[in-house]
Design a protein around this motif. Structure first.
Motif, PDB file in Angstrom:
ATOM      1  N   GLU A   3       0.822  -1.218   0.000  1.00 22.13           N
ATOM      2  CA  GLU A   3       0.000   0.000   0.000  1.00 22.13           C
ATOM      3  C   GLU A   3       0.853   1.264   0.000  1.00 22.13           C
ATOM      4  OE1 GLU A   3      -3.191   0.093  -0.393  1.00 22.13           O
ATOM      5  OE2 GLU A   3      -3.486  -2.078  -0.335  1.00 22.13           O
ATOM      6  N   ARG A  37      -6.858   2.232  -7.943  1.00 20.79           N
ATOM      7  CA  ARG A  37      -6.986   2.100  -6.496  1.00 20.79           C
ATOM      8  C   ARG A  37      -7.052   3.465  -5.823  1.00 20.79           C
ATOM      9  NH1 ARG A  37      -3.230  -2.819  -4.370  1.00 20.79           N
ATOM     10  NH2 ARG A  37      -4.390  -2.289  -2.459  1.00 20.79           N
ATOM     11  N   PRO A  71     -14.739  -1.271  -7.126  1.00 20.33           N
ATOM     12  CA  PRO A  71     -13.593  -1.297  -6.205  1.00 20.33           C
ATOM     13  C   PRO A  71     -13.335  -2.654  -5.586  1.00 20.33           C
ATOM     14  CG  PRO A  71     -15.451  -0.169  -5.204  1.00 20.33           C
ATOM     15  CD  PRO A  71     -15.834  -0.411  -6.627  1.00 20.33           C
ATOM     16  N   ILE A 121     -10.395  -5.137  -7.001  1.00 23.13           N
ATOM     17  CA  ILE A 121      -9.021  -4.640  -7.132  1.00 23.13           C
ATOM     18  C   ILE A 121      -8.017  -5.785  -7.124  1.00 23.13           C
ATOM     19  CG2 ILE A 121      -7.227  -3.318  -5.970  1.00 23.13           C
ATOM     20  CD1 ILE A 121      -9.396  -1.373  -5.083  1.00 23.13           C
TER      21      ILE A 121
END
Length: 743
Positions: free
Chosen positions: A667, A699, A736, A739
């Motif tokens: 991330e 994202r 979403p 992902i």
């Protein structure tokens, strides 16, 4: 007869007429059965690629040379246990290895291929101790990763060893000078102004008895022109290293009987008969032409075996039974004098002057001898002065020769130190340092096929395919007949996708040597580039069949099996490559890739680490090691490895891409975008880079930029599987929850 047959066999071998050598040697062994003659027959078989014949011929023999030849035939037949037993018998642990350095080198190869690396390294080091110029042993040490610094191997100790060997050869070639000097001084007054002086023949003599006996058959009997510039030939003898002609082997070198081929001409050139005798006779006699002819007619009629001068020189037997006649037109002939009437006459130097009518052909030899003896008291002072002058000149020549030998040895070892350092660094995969070392070579040595091939391999390991292609192309120009490194050259062209050049190279190599594994590796790479993997595999298997000890061919087979998803056979091929060469990192890498695809991550990491230990500078290996660590949820370690890979080769896009992937999973999207923006400069046409950037923007809910980068990725015509994944991601751009499943 025996000497004639031996000389005929050796002459046939020297002219590569192996069929005749085998036939005549079989006659020799039938007429004169002995183990020495069996060795000559086995040598003929081995040079004719009939190792199996030599094997059965020498089985059970005990002489040192027989054991060496038997071991060599076993090695070629892959009977390594028998080869080892022949060289180093189990019941004689302290037995000396036959053939010195060559025997230790062969035993080292046997240990290497039976996976006893330490023992192999010891044997190669021992062979270098015995013969510092045995480059092949040092190269094997480099392959094993056990090579010492070249300065230690090719240093002062090596220089002293070589100098000792060559200085020991000088007495053997000059040992007759003292006696012959005395003979010359007694015959000097009989030499007219037309005759050669004792010092004139220096430029027409070889290095010693071995050179004379080793060349007469190939020149004189074939009627060819003899090459008198012995000192320009690549023979590892003292005269060549010194750069000057050595003192004459026989000081009484004088004009002798005219060549039989030129007796009918008026201006027949002088020829010389040199001989050695066991003890000086009290009187010197001249043999007239008529009697010499009569004696010569009986030379081959006497019964009983004789040894030619060639055989005597090679076997270290008595050389007093040989006479070499060097004619003025360059043709050499030989007479077999052992046991003949001429030998019993105590033949001295025979002098025939040009233009003599020889009217008194039947004059008694004693009269000639007496007239010669009567003149001896009148020349006592002349004799003493000439002997003193000759001794001083000989000493000066010996000193100059010694200096020249020392200089030559120093130059050779200096060259070997540079080449050895480059070779050692190459096999340690310190490729940039190796390239810098090779640049120190003189221009004439750098532009040789072997050095340019090593330069090409170094660039290949650095993933600099353009420079590698250039170096290999120059190597082909320098040595178009050499196959050294051509398997790697074909792989370079494969990576550059130069299908036309690769096809042309493969055809050239096949036409050059259809039995070389490099030729079939190039052909296999050509088919692999065309996506015809089954045909490529057949070609690689052909290379393995031709040389089972060619590790790279096994590895290429493994690559094709992996592409065809035949992982079991692929693993067998990689393992076969490692049996041949445990430091062949490509095979470790291939096994790691198979385990990675099978998701056996621990095994994958192990094999990638093994490859990394062998080649710690490969950014590709580090990239896949990082990928395996990331799959094992050890992302921090993976990032460290990726950083090392990037530093190792900034031009390689793979570690930067993998680093971005790991950052996305952690991330750390901003850092990932920075890496990818930098990567775009190095790989502007790589579709996977834009696809990953599209994922990151998705994202971050930046859908416009995500769509833009997905579109750019499709414009670069990615593989079909990637096209389907990118299109699926574009369709699910506003979903979403998908992902993690997007590409």
């Amino acid at each position: 007869m025996e000497a004639m047959l031996v000389d005929c066999v050796r002459n046939s071998l020297s002219h590569f007429v192996y069929k005749n050598a085998i036939f005549m040697c079989e006659r020799l062994c039938a007429e004169f059965p002995s183990e020495v003659n069996l060795q000559l027959l086995a040598t003929s078989y081995l040079q004719n690629n009939q190792a199996y014949s030599a094997y059965h011929l020498l089985k059970g023999t005990h002489m040192a040379q027989s054991r060496y030849l038997f071991a060599l035939s076993c090695y070629q037949m892959d009977l390594l246990n028998e080869a080892e037993s022949a060289l180093s018998p189990l019941n004689e642990p302290g037995a000396e290895i036959p053939n010195g350095a060559a025997g230790h080198y062969l035993l080292g190869l046997i240990y290497k291929y039976t996976d006893r690396r330490k023992n192999a390294a010891q044997q190669f080091k021992q062979s270098l101790t015995l013969d510092p110029l045995l480059w092949a042993a040092y190269e094997e040490l480099c392959i094993l990763g056990a090579a010492e610094e070249p300065s230690a191997v090719f240093g002062e100790a090596a220089a002293l060893s070589i100098q000792k060997q060559y200085m020991q050869q000088l007495p053997s070639s000059l040992g007759l000078n003292t006696y012959n000097d005395e003979r010359n001084t007694t015959s000097a007054k009989n030499t007219s102004s037309e005759d050669y002086s004792p010092r004139q023949p220096k430029h027409t003599q070889g290095h010693g008895l071995k050179d004379i006996s080793g060349n007469f058959h190939s020149h004189g009997l074939n009627g060819g022109v003899s090459n008198m510039s012995f000192y320009n030939t690549p023979s590892p003898v003292a005269a060549q290293l010194s750069g000057m002609a050595p003192p004459p082997l026989f000081r009484n070198f004088q004009p002798a009987v005219p060549n039989q081929n030129s007796l009918t001409t008026d201006n027949s050139p002088k020829s010389t008969v040199n001989s050695t005798i066991q003890a000086p006779a009290p009187r010197r006699k001249f043999v007239d032409e008529g009697k010499l002819r009569k004696i010569s007619g009986r030379l081959f009629s006497d019964s009983g075996p004789r040894r030619s001068s060639r055989l005597s020189a090679d076997s270290g037997a008595n050389t007093n039974a040989s006479v070499a006649t060097v004619s003025g037109n360059g043709n050499n002939t030989s007479k077999y004098l052992g046991g003949s009437k001429l030998g019993s006459l105590g033949l001295r130097s025979v002098t025939l002057r040009k233009g003599n009518s020889w009217a008194n052909e039947n004059m008694d030899e004693g009269v000639r001898g007496e007239s010669f003896d009567d003149s001896r008291p009148n020349t006592a002072s002349t004799t003493a002065s000439m002997a003193s002058s000759d001794a001083k000149s000989c000493d000066q020549e010996d000193e100059i020769m010694s200096q020249r030998i020392t200089i030559g040895i120093s130059e050779i070892l200096s060259l070997l130190r540079t080449l050895g350092e480059g070779c050692r660094l190459s096999y340690m995969y310190k490729c940039q340092e190796a390239l810098d070392t090779y640049m120190k070579l003189p221009h004439k040595h750098y532009n040789t096929g072997w050095v340019l091939s090593q330069v090409g391999k170094a660039h290949f390991e650095l993933i600099d395919y353009l420079e590698a292609e250039k170096a290999f192309r120059l190597a082909r120009q320098a040595s178009p007949y050499s196959l050294e490194g051509m398997d790697i050259y074909s792989t370079v062209l494969y990576h550059l996708k130069e299908d036309m050049k690769l096809s042309y190279l493969a055809q050239e190599l096949i036409s050059t040597d259809r039995l070389a594994p490099q030729s079939w590796c190039a052909m296999g790479n050509c088919y692999s580039l065309q996506k015809d993997h089954e045909t490529a595999l057949k070609n690689f298997l052909r290379a393995v069949q031709l040389n089972p000890r060619f590790a790279y061919a096994h590895t290429l087979c493994g690559h094709e099996y992996a592409t065809l998803e035949d992982f079991e056979n692929g693993m067998k091929s990689y393992q076969n490559a490692l049996r041949v060469d445990t430091r062949h990192y490509n095979a470790w890498y291939g096994l790691g890739m198979i385990y990675l695809r099978q998701e056996k991550l621990e095994f994958s990491e192990h094999h990638f680490r093994m490859a990394f230990l062998i080649n710690p500078s490969s950014s590709v290996i580090m990239s896949y090691l990082g990928t395996a660590l990331h799959a094992l949820k050890r992302s921090e370690e993976a990032l460290e490895i990726m950083e090392q890979a990037i530093l190792a080769d900034r031009k390689n896009p793979l570690p930067m891409y993998q680093k971005a992937n790991i950052l996305v999973c952690l991330e750390r999207l901003d850092e990932a975008l920075e890496v990818l923006e930098e990567l775009k400069e190095y790989a502007p046409s790589e579709s996977s880079v834009y696809a990953l950037m599209g994922r990151i923007y998705k994202r971050r809910n930046m859908h416009d930029k995500a769509m833009l980068h997905f579109g750019l990725a499709l414009d670069m015509k990615p593989p079909a599987t990637d096209v389907a994944a990118i299109k699926a991601a574009m369709e699910k751009l506003h979903v979403p929850d998908e992902i993690d499943e997007s590409p």
